[in-house]
Write an enzyme that holds these catalytic residues in place. Structure first.
Site, PDB file in Angstrom:
ATOM      1  N   SER A 146      12.869 -26.636  32.619  1.00 22.76           N
ATOM      2  CA  SER A 146      11.872 -26.817  33.645  1.00 22.76           C
ATOM      3  C   SER A 146      12.379 -27.967  34.487  1.00 22.76           C
ATOM      4  O   SER A 146      12.510 -29.077  34.002  1.00 22.76           O
ATOM      5  CB  SER A 146      10.524 -27.160  33.035  1.00 22.76           C
ATOM      6  N   ARG A 147      12.709 -27.675  35.746  1.00 22.14           N
ATOM      7  CA  ARG A 147      13.296 -28.735  36.567  1.00 22.14           C
ATOM      8  C   ARG A 147      12.279 -29.765  37.014  1.00 22.14           C
ATOM      9  O   ARG A 147      12.629 -30.795  37.545  1.00 22.14           O
ATOM     10  CB  ARG A 147      14.032 -28.111  37.761  1.00 22.14           C
TER      11      ARG A 147
END
Ligand SMILES: Nc1ncnc2c1ncn2[C@@H]1O[C@H](COP(=O)(O)OP(=O)(O)O)[C@@H](O)[C@H]1O
Ligand SMILES: [Mg+2]
Length: 526
Positions: free
Chosen positions: A387-388
């Site tokens: 998850s950036r």
């Protein structure tokens, strides 16, 4: 030279004034209603002549012989005819039927009345619960807000799944892809996430694309049974619906969700004082939408590109996912989180549609069938899931415990291959394998059992501190559930403190150590 520059500048001034004048004098004439005729129809696609004034994406009205009016969408504008897709009852339209332009884009009804309902992509009820009262209409296509109108994603969108919330945290306004082969729990993650919103301020939109109607009915029943339907809208274009309906479904669902981020609870436009709401949109799945779009495009005789998909399928998905947003405070601070789903074939994420959507989203939850069949469910591979937005979407308490969890798991995966050597291992390696096996068990979670974040923090803390190192891996699930029960009744103040302070204070940590020790003692005695 200098003179010429001045002259060009002067000309540019004249021109811009001229344009300003033209623009000021321009009055859009929405009353123009051009009339044309169908020259050919089939597979939900109509070729129409006589509508030279039609706009790209404009809503067309087809009038059938029996007087019924069917909607259409102008897609291919050519010199002397246009290609349009029919939405709704496609079989009603025949050659020579009359077609009118409307001057409007395709839109759908939106509002509070949709909550708790199951509708088709045009907002027509499918649940037999009678008419729906709508507040307004919104175009299905909408230009995503720019950076100025947004702010950074910073609030968690809790899924209730330990594996996701601890290691792949999703923030409100983020786009996180759920990807994997068929039948390995993609929909399950989405449904659990909706169930986890039942007691929150989040409104959910579940868009089912190309699924069996009976599957969708099952999902609705599940949501009802878990009390999650009251703040949810289900939009369904099933496998038996036409390709245009499946194509338009995610955009329609997005529009229905978007209404709430731009509108306060009082029904008035959201702004700095009138807060917009939080929405979670699930598109299950975009692979099927892409297939429907491919079918439409081929019938419209557009040139096929890679894997026979039309060249603009990337643009289709990026337009949709760009609409996920965290709005700035001036715009009411609402958010729309998007969880698109993509189905892969034999784990191949390098195919055209998967690579496209991976590149458009802010991260991916990868599901793997080998994990699923080993009984690791949810079958998430944490090694390649990301998850950036990451830590900014977690409460501090979770950040305090999640780091070492991820590390334990990564080390375990690295060492796993050595496990077969058994007694030849040094202590450090054995310790890593021990801990890792327990973390894997901790992250297994049954369906329909989302866990509040404070409980997640508690159980991860217990594992990190080694309280479960002596317990057989098979019994970790039991240990975890027992711990939550024990603390909920014996030391509820611990869970309350984590939930309220959103962090593990020194005091809470001390209390937790004591309480977990007491629990572990009763556990071993049993
Ligand atoms: N966490 C889980 N625990 C147990 N069974 C699960 C879990 N997640 C999914 N399943 C089961 O796996 C099957 C496939 O799940 P589903 O979500 O429909 O897969 P997909 O959407 O990937 O095709 C279903 O029967 C579902 O009940
Ligand atoms: Mg599914």
């Amino acid at each position: 030279m200098a003179n010429e520059t001045i002259k060009t500048a002067a000309n540019a001034m004249d021109l811009s004034e001229l344009f300003a004048g033209v623009i000021a004098d321009f009055k859009p004439d929405s009353s123009v209603q051009k009339v044309g005729h169908v020259i050919q129809v089939g597979d939900g696609i109509a070729r129409v002549t006589g509508l030279s004034a039609a706009m790209q994406g404009e809503l067309l009205e087809f009038t059938a012989e029996d007087g019924r009016v069917i909607s259409g969408l102008a897609l291919n504008l050519e010199e002397d005819e246009i290609g349009a897709v029919l939405i709704g009852d496609v079989d009603a339209i025949k050659e020579h039927d009359v077609v009118r332009t409307t001057g409007r884009l395709v839109d759908v009804p939106v509002g509070e009345g949709l909550l708790g309902r199951v509708v088709d992509p045009l907002g027509v009820p499918l649940d037999g619960k009678g008419d729906i009262k709508y507040d307004a209409r919104r175009p299905v296509e909408f230009k995503a807000p720019g950076v100025i109108e947004r702010k950074g994603v910073h609030e968690p969108m809790q899924t209730g799944l330990i594996a996701v919330d601890s290691m792949i945290p999703i923030g409100r306004g983020q786009r996180e892809l759920i990807i994997g082969d068929r039948q390995i729990g993609k929909t399950a993650i989405a449904i659990d996430t909706i169930i986890n919103q039942r007691d929150t301020d989040v409104i959910c939109v579940y868009v089912a694309i190309g699924q069996k109607a009976s599957t969708v009915a099952g999902i609705v029943e599940t949501l009802e049974a878990h009390g999650a339907m009251k703040n949810t809208i289900v939009v369904s274009a099933s496998a038996s619906d036409s390709a245009p309906m499946q194509y338009i479904a995610p955009m329609a669902g997005c529009a229905m969700g978007e209404h709430f981020i731009y509108t306060g609870a009082d029904g008035k436009p959201a702004n700095s004082v009138n807060k917009g709401r939080h929405v979670l949109c699930i598109y299950d799945d975009l692979s099927k939408q892409a297939v429907a779009y491919r079918q439409m495009s081929l019938t419209l005789r557009r040139p096929p590109g890679r894997e026979a998909y039309p060249g603009d399928v990337f643009y289709l998905h990026s337009r949709l996912l760009e609409r996920a947003v965290k709005l700035s405070d001036e715009n009411g601070a609402g958010s729309l989180t998007a969880l698109p789903i993509i189905e892969t074939q034999a784990g191949d994420i390098s195919a055209y549609i998967p690579t496209n959507v991976i590149s458009i989203t802010d991260g991916q939850i990868f599901l793997q069938s080998d994990l699923f069949f080993q009984g690791i469910r949810p079958a998430i591979n944490p090694g390649i899931s990301v998850s950036r937005v990451g830590g900014s979407a977690q409460i501090k308490a979770m950040k305090q415990v999640a780091g070492s969890l991820r590390l334990d798991l990564a080390q375990y995966r690295e060492m796993e291959a050595f496990a077969q050597f058994g007694s030849d291992l040094d202590d450090a390696t054995r310790q890593i394998l021990n801990r890792g096996a327990r973390v894997v068990e901790l992250l297994k979670q049954p369906r329909y059992a989302p866990m509040p974040v404070e409980q997640q923090v508690l159980v991860i803390f217990a594992i990190n501190k080694g309280f479960a190192d002596e317990i057989e891996p098979e019994r970790i699930g039991e240990f975890r559930d027992g711990l939550i029960q024990y603390i909920t009744s014996a030391n509820p103040e611990i869970l309350k403190a984590i939930a309220e302070q959103k962090q593990i204070s020194e005091e809470t940590e001390g209390l937790m150590m004591e309480a977990i020790e007491a629990y572990a003692a009763t556990y071993v005695d049993e």
